[in-house]
Write a protein that holds these residues in place. Structure first.
Motif, PDB file in Angstrom:
ATOM      1  N   GLU A  13       6.291 -10.924 -24.617  1.00  0.00           N
ATOM      2  CA  GLU A  13       5.558 -12.120 -24.193  1.00  0.00           C
ATOM      3  C   GLU A  13       4.751 -11.790 -22.954  1.00  0.00           C
ATOM      4  O   GLU A  13       5.295 -11.325 -21.952  1.00  0.00           O
ATOM      5  CB  GLU A  13       6.545 -13.251 -23.908  1.00  0.00           C
ATOM      6  CG  GLU A  13       5.863 -14.544 -23.506  1.00  0.00           C
ATOM      7  CD  GLU A  13       6.849 -15.681 -23.244  1.00  0.00           C
ATOM      8  OE1 GLU A  13       7.946 -15.699 -23.831  1.00  0.00           O
ATOM      9  OE2 GLU A  13       6.501 -16.550 -22.411  1.00  0.00           O
ATOM     10  N   ASN A  14       3.442 -12.031 -23.000  1.00  0.00           N
ATOM     11  CA  ASN A  14       2.597 -11.721 -21.846  1.00  0.00           C
ATOM     12  C   ASN A  14       2.548 -12.921 -20.890  1.00  0.00           C
ATOM     13  O   ASN A  14       3.066 -13.997 -21.214  1.00  0.00           O
ATOM     14  CB  ASN A  14       1.201 -11.259 -22.304  1.00  0.00           C
ATOM     15  CG  ASN A  14       0.390 -12.381 -22.957  1.00  0.00           C
ATOM     16  OD1 ASN A  14       0.640 -13.568 -22.728  1.00  0.00           O
ATOM     17  ND2 ASN A  14      -0.568 -11.991 -23.779  1.00  0.00           N
TER      18      ASN A  14
ATOM     19  N   TYR B 285       6.080  -6.466 -13.423  1.00  0.00           N
ATOM     20  CA  TYR B 285       5.821  -7.155 -14.693  1.00  0.00           C
ATOM     21  C   TYR B 285       6.620  -8.450 -14.767  1.00  0.00           C
ATOM     22  O   TYR B 285       6.136  -9.477 -15.238  1.00  0.00           O
ATOM     23  CB  TYR B 285       6.208  -6.249 -15.880  1.00  0.00           C
ATOM     24  CG  TYR B 285       5.156  -5.236 -16.250  1.00  0.00           C
ATOM     25  CD1 TYR B 285       4.906  -4.137 -15.441  1.00  0.00           C
ATOM     26  CD2 TYR B 285       4.398  -5.383 -17.402  1.00  0.00           C
ATOM     27  CE1 TYR B 285       3.947  -3.201 -15.775  1.00  0.00           C
ATOM     28  CE2 TYR B 285       3.438  -4.446 -17.751  1.00  0.00           C
ATOM     29  CZ  TYR B 285       3.225  -3.357 -16.937  1.00  0.00           C
ATOM     30  OH  TYR B 285       2.269  -2.440 -17.284  1.00  0.00           O
ATOM     31  N   ARG B 286       7.882  -8.382 -14.293  1.00  0.00           N
ATOM     32  CA  ARG B 286       8.727  -9.587 -14.308  1.00  0.00           C
ATOM     33  C   ARG B 286       8.086 -10.668 -13.475  1.00  0.00           C
ATOM     34  O   ARG B 286       7.989 -11.820 -13.882  1.00  0.00           O
ATOM     35  CB  ARG B 286      10.118  -9.267 -13.756  1.00  0.00           C
ATOM     36  CG  ARG B 286      11.089  -8.772 -14.796  1.00  0.00           C
ATOM     37  CD  ARG B 286      12.536  -9.060 -14.418  1.00  0.00           C
ATOM     38  NE  ARG B 286      12.950  -8.499 -13.137  1.00  0.00           N
ATOM     39  CZ  ARG B 286      13.401  -7.250 -12.986  1.00  0.00           C
ATOM     40  NH1 ARG B 286      13.489  -6.445 -14.026  1.00  0.00           N
ATOM     41  NH2 ARG B 286      13.765  -6.820 -11.802  1.00  0.00           N
ATOM     42  N   GLN B 287       7.615 -10.271 -12.272  1.00  0.00           N
ATOM     43  CA  GLN B 287       7.009 -11.252 -11.377  1.00  0.00           C
ATOM     44  C   GLN B 287       5.743 -11.836 -11.993  1.00  0.00           C
ATOM     45  O   GLN B 287       5.445 -13.013 -11.817  1.00  0.00           O
ATOM     46  CB  GLN B 287       6.713 -10.626 -10.023  1.00  0.00           C
ATOM     47  CG  GLN B 287       7.952 -10.619  -9.138  1.00  0.00           C
ATOM     48  CD  GLN B 287       7.804  -9.714  -7.941  1.00  0.00           C
ATOM     49  OE1 GLN B 287       6.717  -9.201  -7.663  1.00  0.00           O
ATOM     50  NE2 GLN B 287       8.894  -9.533  -7.215  1.00  0.00           N
ATOM     51  N   ALA B 288       5.026 -11.000 -12.720  1.00  0.00           N
ATOM     52  CA  ALA B 288       3.775 -11.484 -13.322  1.00  0.00           C
ATOM     53  C   ALA B 288       4.041 -12.388 -14.526  1.00  0.00           C
ATOM     54  O   ALA B 288       3.138 -13.065 -15.010  1.00  0.00           O
ATOM     55  CB  ALA B 288       2.914 -10.297 -13.738  1.00  0.00           C
ATOM     56  N   GLY B 289       5.274 -12.403 -15.009  1.00  0.00           N
ATOM     57  CA  GLY B 289       5.607 -13.313 -16.111  1.00  0.00           C
ATOM     58  C   GLY B 289       5.797 -12.670 -17.467  1.00  0.00           C
ATOM     59  O   GLY B 289       5.855 -13.360 -18.490  1.00  0.00           O
ATOM     60  N   TRP B 290       5.885 -11.338 -17.515  1.00  0.00           N
ATOM     61  CA  TRP B 290       6.155 -10.677 -18.797  1.00  0.00           C
ATOM     62  C   TRP B 290       7.608 -10.890 -19.198  1.00  0.00           C
ATOM     63  O   TRP B 290       8.507 -10.839 -18.354  1.00  0.00           O
ATOM     64  CB  TRP B 290       5.887  -9.169 -18.691  1.00  0.00           C
ATOM     65  CG  TRP B 290       4.440  -8.824 -18.611  1.00  0.00           C
ATOM     66  CD1 TRP B 290       3.664  -8.862 -17.485  1.00  0.00           C
ATOM     67  CD2 TRP B 290       3.602  -8.388 -19.673  1.00  0.00           C
ATOM     68  NE1 TRP B 290       2.381  -8.477 -17.790  1.00  0.00           N
ATOM     69  CE2 TRP B 290       2.303  -8.171 -19.137  1.00  0.00           C
ATOM     70  CE3 TRP B 290       3.796  -8.160 -21.027  1.00  0.00           C
ATOM     71  CZ2 TRP B 290       1.232  -7.747 -19.910  1.00  0.00           C
ATOM     72  CZ3 TRP B 290       2.729  -7.729 -21.802  1.00  0.00           C
ATOM     73  CH2 TRP B 290       1.453  -7.527 -21.246  1.00  0.00           C
ATOM     74  N   LYS B 291       7.836 -11.127 -20.486  1.00  0.00           N
ATOM     75  CA  LYS B 291       9.215 -11.280 -20.976  1.00  0.00           C
ATOM     76  C   LYS B 291       9.380 -10.482 -22.264  1.00  0.00           C
ATOM     77  O   LYS B 291       8.428 -10.300 -23.023  1.00  0.00           O
ATOM     78  CB  LYS B 291       9.512 -12.759 -21.270  1.00  0.00           C
ATOM     79  CG  LYS B 291       9.454 -13.644 -20.030  1.00  0.00           C
ATOM     80  CD  LYS B 291      10.057 -15.007 -20.327  1.00  0.00           C
ATOM     81  CE  LYS B 291      10.060 -15.888 -19.082  1.00  0.00           C
ATOM     82  NZ  LYS B 291       8.857 -16.764 -19.014  1.00  0.00           N
TER      83      LYS B 291
ATOM     84  N   LEU C  62       7.410  -0.444 -21.173  1.00  0.00           N
ATOM     85  CA  LEU C  62       6.584  -1.630 -21.363  1.00  0.00           C
ATOM     86  C   LEU C  62       5.104  -1.333 -21.083  1.00  0.00           C
ATOM     87  O   LEU C  62       4.215  -1.932 -21.689  1.00  0.00           O
ATOM     88  CB  LEU C  62       7.086  -2.777 -20.465  1.00  0.00           C
ATOM     89  CG  LEU C  62       6.366  -4.119 -20.616  1.00  0.00           C
ATOM     90  CD1 LEU C  62       6.399  -4.625 -22.060  1.00  0.00           C
ATOM     91  CD2 LEU C  62       6.982  -5.164 -19.680  1.00  0.00           C
ATOM     92  N   ARG C  63       4.849  -0.389 -20.179  1.00  0.00           N
ATOM     93  CA  ARG C  63       3.450  -0.028 -19.863  1.00  0.00           C
ATOM     94  C   ARG C  63       2.747   0.504 -21.107  1.00  0.00           C
ATOM     95  O   ARG C  63       1.565   0.244 -21.325  1.00  0.00           O
ATOM     96  CB  ARG C  63       3.424   1.033 -18.758  1.00  0.00           C
ATOM     97  CG  ARG C  63       4.091   0.560 -17.470  1.00  0.00           C
ATOM     98  CD  ARG C  63       4.215   1.674 -16.439  1.00  0.00           C
ATOM     99  NE  ARG C  63       5.017   1.233 -15.303  1.00  0.00           N
ATOM    100  CZ  ARG C  63       4.534   0.479 -14.307  1.00  0.00           C
ATOM    101  NH1 ARG C  63       3.260   0.146 -14.292  1.00  0.00           N
ATOM    102  NH2 ARG C  63       5.319   0.089 -13.334  1.00  0.00           N
TER     103      ARG C  63
ATOM    104  N   LEU D 125      -0.575  -3.280 -27.347  1.00  0.00           N
ATOM    105  CA  LEU D 125      -0.916  -4.657 -27.706  1.00  0.00           C
ATOM    106  C   LEU D 125      -2.348  -4.977 -27.310  1.00  0.00           C
ATOM    107  O   LEU D 125      -3.038  -5.744 -27.996  1.00  0.00           O
ATOM    108  CB  LEU D 125       0.093  -5.627 -27.093  1.00  0.00           C
ATOM    109  CG  LEU D 125       1.498  -5.424 -27.683  1.00  0.00           C
ATOM    110  CD1 LEU D 125       2.519  -6.330 -27.017  1.00  0.00           C
ATOM    111  CD2 LEU D 125       1.509  -5.643 -29.203  1.00  0.00           C
ATOM    112  N   ALA D 126      -2.826  -4.375 -26.233  1.00  0.00           N
ATOM    113  CA  ALA D 126      -4.241  -4.542 -25.870  1.00  0.00           C
ATOM    114  C   ALA D 126      -5.127  -3.886 -26.940  1.00  0.00           C
ATOM    115  O   ALA D 126      -6.196  -4.397 -27.282  1.00  0.00           O
ATOM    116  CB  ALA D 126      -4.503  -3.943 -24.493  1.00  0.00           C
TER     117      ALA D 126
END
Ligand code: GTP
Ligand code: MN
Ligand code: MN
Length: 612
Positions: free
Chosen positions: A263-264, A294-300, A524-525, A531-532
């Protein structure tokens, strides 16, 4: 048949009367097995809490299950298997099709008539003094059109309690089996749709151990082992070997893949299915914890499955996937708060541990967990390092997937999740870059067919030897790989909206033998770049072996990887690849005329491009 036993009114372990089935054909099969194996009692499993409690109490009384520390690991147990019965036995695993070529050079084959005779001789009278359990189960959400059912007959209560964690076991599964069976009877269709699995631990003599598959009869016979992969017939035997055969006939795919949702920060979730050989990181990737930034940016990250994936085409042309399993049967060693905190949280209660060590306060322990020293090793001996590892390297945990903190809300979706990307990967110290993308579906299938993994220094034998494991299915494909690749190719129809195909290698090493890529959460990177690419947003450079990113195309801030390491990880070595693709050609040729010409042509195309 043992005169003392009434198949449908046997003394039940719970002390109540056992039921039979509304399906005459199922009753008849059970009666036939009872007559052959001569159990003292018959118990039809309903999967209830009370049934489970009774089984656990009986196994605790006879030492099959040992209690663990109730404070730290409530409702958890340790099982010690026979020391000679600790892993899958590929050399004793057979696919029994009428025509030998149907099983292919990738399988051990035996004539079905000879195989039944051999197995039935082993099963004759083998359950005397034991209870026979009838275990109905469903692989996949109980109301899913993609799910398939089976019935395992076993004399092992350990198998029953594991099946209850790993599958949807008991009354709801039996109800589905009966509904399907009665519907077919009404429509005048012959034959059953559920898989019949017969298992006995026998006497655990490795000389009398066989795992036989009869795909045309939807039948499995497994004798002489209590180990998960050999005894929990829903998993590798049904959900991969039998299901792959069935999937080919019915136009779907049964694969050795994890399923994970990414989840982005905009709240959009893409699902990825990934095939890595055993012990190459499926469970880890399925439960990935994003790096701090990534966690802080909201990735799940959402776990759907960690081992098996069933996929079929949806009406919109995309592939939809379910996890046929309900639990995880994961490798314990190496699982820690730093490598896989989600797994550790999942197994903190209601878990069966097999062949791990224990500390002096009865906590389960394995190499890589923490700095403590265990009291007893996996065989129950006082731990001493000279006797080898404390936990068996293949020690496992069995646990319900629902306990996983990252368990996806879509995991129980009867329609499955749409797959955006398929990822293949292996353990390759050199040559194979961190990530590459296939040009198209045919190239993607070739990437999967080319999969291999290197043997490590930890195992005896030569180091760095490449073992071919196409699509991580070498031990699990229930039919000829040549037909399997053709089946994969057949999904490429004009109206299909197929996932993009990628290949990854988390295991590239530097000259000192150290991993170049940090792996785990940092993976994840790489998924982000994939996904991009799926969304048409990321750059890549074309090479004969696929599209590769440069370091600039990846988000690497905070990854802690040097520019030199990145260059090596993303390097393209034409000379090395030429040898690799030539060897692949020789491998494809081992399957002779049956190998699809399209795949061979794709290999030749790449070889030519590499020679230019
Ligand atoms: P099965 O359950 O047997 O099918 O295997 P699996 O693919 O689930 O294997 P698992 O996830 O248990 O693999 C674990 C091994 O891979 C351990 O040795 C991990 O340390 C290692 N591993 C997992 N992910 C990574 C990674 O990203 N990098 C590195 N270097 N090692 C990894
Ligand atoms: Mn796993
Ligand atoms: Mn596996």
């Amino acid at each position: 048949m043992n005169a003392a036993v009434d198949v449908f009114k046997g003394n039940d372990v719970a002390g109540k009367e056992a039921a039979g089935s509304r399906l005459e054909s199922l009753n008849a099969w059970v009666a036939q097995v009872v007559a052959l194996t001569q159990p003292d009692q018959v118990h039809w499993c309903d999967g209830s809490e009370s049934e489970h409690a009774n089984l656990v109490a009986a196994m605790q009384a006879d030492g099959t299950l040992l209690p663990l520390n109730r404070e730290t690991h409530p409702h958890s147990w340790l099982h010690r298997s026979h020391p000679g019965d600790v892993a899958r036995v590929e050399h004793l695993t057979f696919v029994c099709t009428p025509d030998r070529d149907e099983a292919g050079p990738n399988n051990h084959w035996m004539d079905p008539v000879a195989a039944h005779a051999k197995m039935d001789a082993l099963f004759a009278g083998c359950m005397r003094g034991r209870t026979l359990y009838v275990v109905p189960y469903c692989m996949g959400p109980i109301d899913s059109p993609l799910a398939r059912c089976g019935v395992e007959i076993t004399d092992s209560p350990y198998v029953v309690v594991n099946m209850r964690l790993m599958t949807r076991m008991g009354a709801p599964a039996l109800a589905r089996i009966e509904r399907e069976g009665l519907d077919r009877a009404v429509r005048g269709q012959a034959g059953d749709t559920y898989v019949k699995g017969l298992h006995s631990t026998g006497d655990l003599d490795p000389e009398r151990r066989f795992i036989m598959h009869f795909p045309h009869e939807l039948t499995i016979k497994s004798f002489g082992s209590g180990y998960g992969g050999n005894a929990l017939l829903g998993k590798k035997c049904h959900a991969l070997r039998i299901a792959s055969h069935q999937a080919r006939q019915e136009g779907w795919l049964a694969e050795h893949m994890l399923i994970v949702g990414i989840e982005n920060p905009h709240g959009q979730t893409h699902y990825i299915a990934a095939a890595f050989p055993s012990a190459c990181g499926k469970t880890n990737l399925a439960m990935l914890i994003p790096p701090e930034g990534y966690r802080q940016a909201g990735w799940k990250v959402w776990t759907v499955g960690d081992d098996i994936c069933w996929m079929r085409r949806g009406q919109d042309g995309r592939l939809y996937a379910i996890n046929p399993e309900a639990g995880f049967f994961g490798v314990a060693p190496g699982t820690s708060d730093s490598s896989n905190p989600n797994a550790l949280a999942t197994i903190s209660h209601h878990t069966i541990f097999t062949n791990v060590a224990v500390t002096d306060d009865q906590e389960p322990w394995w190499e890589g967990l923490d700095g403590r020293t265990p009291a007893l090793d996996w065989q129950g001996r006082p731990y001493s390092p000279e006797q080898g590892p404390a936990a068996h390297p293949n020690s496992r945990f069995t646990v319900s997937a629902r306990q996983c903190p990252s368990y996806s809300a879509r995991a129980e979706d009867p329609q499955g999740v749409p797959i955006s990307a398929i990822v293949f990967g292996g353990r390759r110290a050199s040559l194979v870059p961190l990530v590459m993308q296939a040009r198209d579906w045919t190239h993607g299938v070739l990437m999967g067919a080319a999969m291999g993994s290197e043997t490590t220094a930890a195992a005896t034998g030569a180091v760095g030897v490449m073992r071919r494991d196409p699509m991580a299915m070498k031990p699990f494909c229930g039919y000829n790989f040549a037909d399997y690749f053709a089946h994969w190719l057949s999904f490429d129809t004009a109206d299909a909206r197929l996932p993009e195909v990628f290949h990854v290698n988390w295991f590239r090493k530097d000259a000192d033998g150290k991993f170049l890529w940090p792996g785990f959460g940092e993976n994840l990177r790489v998924l982000q770049w994939m996904l991009a690419r799926v969304e048409g947003r990321a750059r890549a450079t074309e090479t004969p072996v696929g599209w590769l990113p440069t370091a600039d195309d990846l988000e690497l801030e905070g990854a802690g990887v040097s520019a030199a390491a990145m260059a090596e990880l993303l390097q393209f070595d034409p000379e090395g690849w030429r040898e690799e693709v030539e060897a692949l050609g020789a491998y494809l040729d081992e399957f002779g005329e049956r190998m699809p010409p399209t795949l061979k042509a794709e290999q030749q195309r790449i070889l030519r491009a590499l020679s230019e």
